[in-house]
Structure formats: C-alpha cells, structure tokens
Design an enzyme around this catalytic site. Sequence first.
Site, short mmCIF file in Angstrom:
data_model
loop_
_atom_site.label_atom_id
_atom_site.label_comp_id
_atom_site.label_asym_id
_atom_site.label_seq_id
_atom_site.Cartn_x
_atom_site.Cartn_y
_atom_site.Cartn_z
CD GLU A 134 -1.71 2.04 2.12
OE1 GLU A 134 -1.15 3.02 1.56
OE2 GLU A 134 -1.99 1.99 3.32
CB CYS B 21 -2.29 5.98 3.27
SG CYS B 21 -1.32 5.03 4.42
#
Lengths: 525, 525
Positions: free
Chosen positions: A265, A302
């Site tokens: 990720e 993120c």
Amino acid sequence: MTLEGKQLIGSETLTAQGNSFQAVDPATGDSLEPTFTTAGQAEVSRATELARAAFDHYRETGLEARAGFLETIADKIEGIGDELIERGMAESGLPRARLEGERGRTCGQLRMFARVVRAGEWLDVRVDPALPDRQPMPRVDLRQRHVALGPVAVFGASNFPLAFSVAGGDTASALAAGCPVVVKGHPAHPGTSELVGRAIQSAVAECRLPEGVFSLLQGTGNELGQALVTDTDIKAVGFTGSRGGGTALARLAQDRPEPIPVYAEMSSINPVFLLPEALNHRAAELGEAFIGSLNMGAGQFCTNPGLVIAVEGQGLDTFLSAAAEAVKASGTQTMLTPGIQQAYDQAVAALTSSGKATEVARGQSSEAPNQCRSGLFVAKGQDFLADETLQQEVFGATSLVIACTDQAEVKRVAEHLEGQLTATLHMDDADTETARQLLPTLERRAGRVMANGWPTGVEVCDAMVHGGPYPATTDSRTTSVGSAAIHRFLRPVCYQNLPQALLPDALRDDNPASLSRLVDGKREH
Amino acid sequence: MTLEGKQLIGSETLTAQGNSFQAVDPATGDSLEPTFTTAGQAEVSRATELARAAFDHYRETGLEARAGFLETIADKIEGIGDELIERGMAESGLPRARLEGERGRTCGQLRMFARVVRAGEWLDVRVDPALPDRQPMPRVDLRQRHVALGPVAVFGASNFPLAFSVAGGDTASALAAGCPVVVKGHPAHPGTSELVGRAIQSAVAECRLPEGVFSLLQGTGNELGQALVTDTDIKAVGFTGSRGGGTALARLAQDRPEPIPVYAEMSSINPVFLLPEALNHRAAELGEAFIGSLNMGAGQFCTNPGLVIAVEGQGLDTFLSAAAEAVKASGTQTMLTPGIQQAYDQAVAALTSSGKATEVARGQSSEAPNQCRSGLFVAKGQDFLADETLQQEVFGATSLVIACTDQAEVKRVAEHLEGQLTATLHMDDADTETARQLLPTLERRAGRVMANGWPTGVEVCDAMVHGGPYPATTDSRTTSVGSAAIHRFLRPVCYQNLPQALLPDALRDDNPASLSRLVDGKREH
C-alpha cells in the site's frame, strides 16, 4: 519492561551482528536508549525456517484456538500499559491521544479478526457431491476450502507505529488466515516494535503454539528486507510505505524463482471534488474542514487529501480564502522522522519551483526540529493535465487545488488521475447528476468513494476498502484494512473423492463447525 | 458459414496487414483454407479502445441481462452446428467425440456462469450502517461491492480448441465478471476461433451490448500478444500454455507502468502416489488404468499424469509390468501441431539420454505425420531428488515412475516437487495413516488433491480448483476452471455515505435483487 534491543526469533531473543542504531525522538532530535543491531541473513534464515516448521501445524489450528490466540495478543498489548504509549510518543513525535486511539484500533482489529475466524466464511467451503448416475459421465465428489499461503513477511510502517506495524493489519490478517508471520520492524520505532513483539511472543507461548508462528527482525538499510522477500520459505509480503519501496519489493518478489504476491500500500493523493452546488452553499465551511483533515497527524496519512478539484469561480475563491486563513493559522507539527521531514521540505520546494503551482498560503514556521509547516497551492486544470509531476504525492500537510475551466475539464482531470486509495465528492442534492457523471471514473480510479466527508479516518470493518489501483497499491483486488484483508493470504484447494477420515473438518459430511457451505450450487447455513 | 480469415473487432470484420498464415491439419500435414493475416498494433489499439469504451456500460449491466448474454453465446455456439466440430477436428487432429464433448463443456460452462451471475454472491456485498451515536467516534455508512477490473486479454490455448479458447473458461469468467474481452486466438486453430468469435459477436449484437465487449485478434508470432498485454487499456490477462510463454507474459505485465495481474496456467506433471496397500492389492489394475489416463488426448492435457511415485518392491514391479504392456499396445495418436510433436520427441530424447531415467516401454510407432508414441520411464528417488531436469514437463503421453527406497524418501520426493495442478493418492483403507503423512505436503504443492482417480478430467463446478502454486500457475490464489474463476477479474470498491440515488443497486437499502449481504457483521439472505 526493560528494552533489550534484540531480535525476537521464535521463542528466543538474540543479538544480531549488523549495524547498530538507535531510535530518535523527532521532537528533540535526541537518541533514545537502547542500541539495536541489524539482523542479517542468519537471523532471516532462522526466523523463516521456524516459520516453515510451524506452518503445517498453525494453519490447521481450529477456529476457536486461532481466534483465542488473536484475542490473547490484544490482551497482552493492552497489558503493556502506558510504557507502550510513552515509548511510541517518544519514537514518533505523535501525541498521546493519537497513540491511545491507535492502540485501541490495533487491539480492536485483532478482536475483529477473531470474530472473522470464528465465523469461518473465509474458508469459502464448497461441496459438489458425487453424481454416480449422471449422463453422459458421472461426477466425482469434489470439495473446496481455502488454506493459508505460507509464512508471510510483514514490513512495519513508520506512520502508524501500532496499527500498521508489528501487530497491525497485515500481521493480524495473516495470522487470522493461518500464516506464520516474520515482521521487519520499522527502524524509526524499534522500541515500540520490541514491546509489541514481546507481547505476541508471549501470546504464542501462552497459547502453546509452535514458536515459529511469529518472529520480529529489526534493522536499518534495505538488505534485511530484501533477504526476507527473497527467502524461499516466505510465500507473501505485506507492506505499507513509499511507492519506491513497494515497487522495489514487488519486483524482487516477481524475480524470485517462485514469484510470490506482494501487497504494498504505497501512494495516493486522495482527490477531493467540490461540486458546484456544494461550493455555492458552503464554500467557506468546506475550506476550513479541508485544512482540518489536511493537518491531521501532520498530513502523514495514506489518505491525506493532497488534491482538491473544482470549477473556478466565486465559490472556489471563497473556499480558497477560508482554507488559506486556516493554513496561516496552523502551527507546526513534529514529523515522524528527520528523513520524512527533509523529503517533505524538498517536495514542497519542488512544487514551489514547478512554475505550474502557485502558493496560496503557508502555515506558521518554527525553529524546533523536524517540523511540518502546512502548505496550500493552486494550479490550473490544463497544467495538471500536462505535467505528471503535479500528481506526485507530497507526504505531509500540503495540498494542491486544481482550478478547472468547467465540469468537462474536471472529468478530464479525474480520468487523468493515477490509482488512488480514495476519491471524495462534496455535493448537495442538486449536484446528484454531476456526481453521477463522475462516479464511473472514480470507481475505476479508487478503492473507496465517499460523499461529504474527508478521506482521513479509515474504519476497521467488513465493508472497508483500503486499497485501489496501482500506484495506490500493487494489487487492487484486495484491501489492507478491514475483514476482507484475510483473503490476501489464502488460496483454494480442492479435494476429490478423499475419504472422510482424511478430509479437513470444514469439508466433512457432518460439518462439525456448522459452517456456511455452497452445496451442489445451493447455499446451506 | 464461409470462413473469411479476418479480425473480428467489435462489430467489424477487418483484414490485417501482418504475416499471413494457414491452419495445418496435423493428421495429414495439409494446409487448410482460408489464409489468415496477423493483427498488428493498429488492430490491438482499435480493439482495446472499443473495449475501454464499452467497459463502464457493460460492467453495470444487470445480473439478468449479463446472464442472458452468456446463455445467448452458448446458444449461438450450438447453432453453428457440425461445421464447428469438423473444422475443430481438421485443425487439431482431435477425434469427433472429444470435440463434441468439449463443445458441451464450453456451453455448459457459459450457462454455469450465467447461474453464478444471477446468484450474485460474487458481488460479496457488505453493509456497515452508520452508527452516529457510537463512542468515542461515530461510524459513517460504509458499503462494499465488487466491480470488474477492466478489459481482459485472453490467450486461446492449443490443446482445447473450444473449452480453453475463444469462448473458453477465461472468456466466460471475465464476461461474467463484467469485463470486456479481447481474445488472441491460437494460430493452430484460426478457423475454429473465427466460427466461435462470430457466434460471440452475434450474441453481443442480439443482446444490444456495446460492440467493444468482445474482439478476436488472430496472428502468429509473439508481437501480437506482447502488444495486447502491454496495452494500457488491458487490465488483466488470462493464459493457458507453456511455462516459458506464461512467465514471459507475467514479466511483461509486471514491467508495465501500471502492472496488471496475469493468470497463466502453465506447467504441471501431476504426481501420482501409489501407497503400499493399494499396490499390494491392485498393482496390475492400477498400471493399466494409469496408461489409459496417460494416453488420453495423446497426453496433451495440463493434468496428464507425468510422474508416478512409489516404494520399490514387488507391488511396483507388477504395476510397471502391467503399465509396460499397456504402453506397448498403445497405437500412436496425432498431436495438435507439428511444433508440439517435435517438442515431445525432443523431451523424450532428453529423458532417454539423461542417464538417470531408464526406458521401460514405448508404444507402437507410425510413419504418419505428427504422431505421439507413448513412453514409460523409471528413475530412482535419489536421482529425482538430485536432478531438477527430471521434473520438467513432457507435454504428451510419456510418464516417469520414481522408485523410492522407503516411504520417507517418498515424502522427500513430495517435498521436492514444484507447484502442481493436481496430486493423486492411490490408497486402500489401510493406507490412511500413510496418506495422512503426505497430505500436508500435497496441500502445499497442489491445487487439487485426489484419491483413487486419475487427474485427467476436470469437472466444471463450484468446488473445482484448476490452479496451484508456481509454476503450475502464476497465481495460486485462484482457479481457471469452475465458478470461483470469476473472482480473478473483480476488485472491491467501498462507498462511504453515498446518497441512495448514487449507490449501485446491489448496495441500496431496498436490495432490489435480494442479494445475500453481510450487514453489520451478520449474514442476511
């Protein structure tokens, strides 16, 4: 508990011979005791051999035993007490409330996976009974369940020293699937990692599981991670971090004699679309809320909203004014590491000197070490479409607003975006048709599409998708947060005409765990 | 129907400008009319642009409409009539009964996916309703469904000109998932491909779907496939063929600016373990049945039993004698292509000259073109463990028997195996404990574990796994046969706080298709 600075390999604690390092308190620049050393090939091999040895036993633990193990880990982490919070604060510069919340999230996540394990849907049991009289050919007895992939290498992330680290989502979902885990701790928070690692080690012992179910390797540099990903006993990788790091690991994994899946990720700028009617009615409110989301955790998420897209005009001007005021009022915040802070300053400088982005406002400055000074920039839609560098993630509390000439250009900007973790629509009821035009694009570009919220804040639940097309992740077919993350570490196996005595419990005729099964095409509960 | 030798791109039929080629009847060596030409970059771009244009519409077709489309394809393929069987026989050298069976399998597979689409479990709907009063933080409304990945490139396989080709399992499962498909037809059976491609083209028109839902590109050489896999509009690849081909495509896909998943089903020698009591009681019967499976389709099956493992002794001697007699009595069979026949002869010659494998028997020989002469070889367990080349697949009707000194060596041989599609146990009740010792190894090594059968014969059903660890496939997490194959072409998307008016039907509160959903952690039906 006295930190020892050692490797946790199975039930042992070992001192490695590699480079020594210490954590740094980013708020002060001071080094923190103790000194850690970097694990090398010998420690990697020892950890993965133990993991391999543990695998066949651990993957066949009963649902209740495995769920209980996950719950024991959560209990043990809570049992560390305030020492964990204080060490985490010192190593990350994050405030107490954030780390306490993150501990709750981490333990809640482990307990959620315990529930998922018990429910057993992840086994995806299918039974197609024999049809000996079928014409033109009989059918044999066929049964399917899912089994664990094998030992998993997990890379701790710097920005969530608990929730995406040693006992974070990757570890919890891999253990839930039946995979032993070898964690490479992030060198920014080795003490926090050791505390959590010892909690897991203690849970393994208490649950009488094979010691190789968990190991924690610590170190600096890239060699340790490379050795782990290329080890033949490792069968999958979980990673949260930079695009460069994730891409490099994915390539290493693909180049192995036996390629393995990498769930990295990596990179997302999380576009936020301000639709016309929403801007007409609440531009100032949106501008202020936007900076609240941007500044969360010094933008080190993120899901930080790094890009805002709207049609130019009075609404956008009002939004920008309110956002600029909020940015100017923003104090600095300590970033996670000196390296992250330097990269942030460089990325903001690159934006400033791009010639395409104009500075709207900067936050307050400070002489304290490793501070993040918020930033807000604006660029034209046509420039964004022409210059790929404007899509590069700035990791920290800086965002770029794209002013488009009309809604058609907004749509082109949306189509031009790389893969994202999230895409956000701010909309009123009267924006529904405009939103409907954008939605297919956003579904293709992002793992999570939201309305009238901000992307920071990722709920741990069944419906969450924390994932998305490349470069948000290396594998859009899954999520790294939420219960569906367990599927990353499973593969199907079919059993044909096996005697009942050899079938795994989940596939036996008497279905001892009362699992939901797809029998001859019909769902049975 | 007159074959035209053209590319089928959306609703058009076009003549490409690349190399011309003709199919060859392998039974006679004669070329077959018409002449085909090879598609180039222009045709690839046209097909993938149409696929991209069709995607947003096609992926949101209702369950009933999409299921009806799959059933219409099956009807149209059956509607071609005997011309399809005769062209398939001429292009492949396969007998009529085999191609008629394969047509049934192909159409049955399309209808199975129609049932799967209607049932809607593949959407994996999850709803976590908002909890505005939750402490310490409220929960937003979160809903998840699966969406199609995007246009898929499918490579037709030579060995199943219907079931693993233009309308084979990859195409059926990708269309079921909502992905447009661009097929690269196998150059060994371009006429069969054109007939089936026109049936799909006609079904697209009859169902009033966007023309880009399906295209068929034909050609020789590697460039066409490379252009397709590296095209930015292609989002996944399905392939059945050689290890070299599959590995090369996977690498190309990984090296794209946006890497994409490749599902390549490649290489398997399908080990068969003969356990002691089974050998004691029915060695001769097993030897004869083994050669029946080995000779099926001239051994040109992914699941051909290429390796037999047993402890040496009288039982194995009896097995080998019976197998040798059956091999000697085996007539030759026409192979699919001259290239496959040459590769087979070379692989058998390499085995003969390995110095490790001893010839036990060869089948009858023939002067006819492209014939497969069966072969049976034996080697020692210790030699198999020491020489990786003995694991290489021989594509055709030749198998290697490994004679082990004891059951412990059998276990070492099992552990030494590469990933496989299948692993087979021949066992009596008294072998149960011996089988139990082997089972964990076989589960780690193979996608399908069976008892007292032969691996040839892959049922199309819910529980089938036609897959396995590398190099059996490039992705062990799925199957290329059976209903679970649909999951290869899907990814999850989460919708947060979206107004009901914008939610896809599957996620709306009123659940119009009455789908099974996981609501707040509980399964609702």
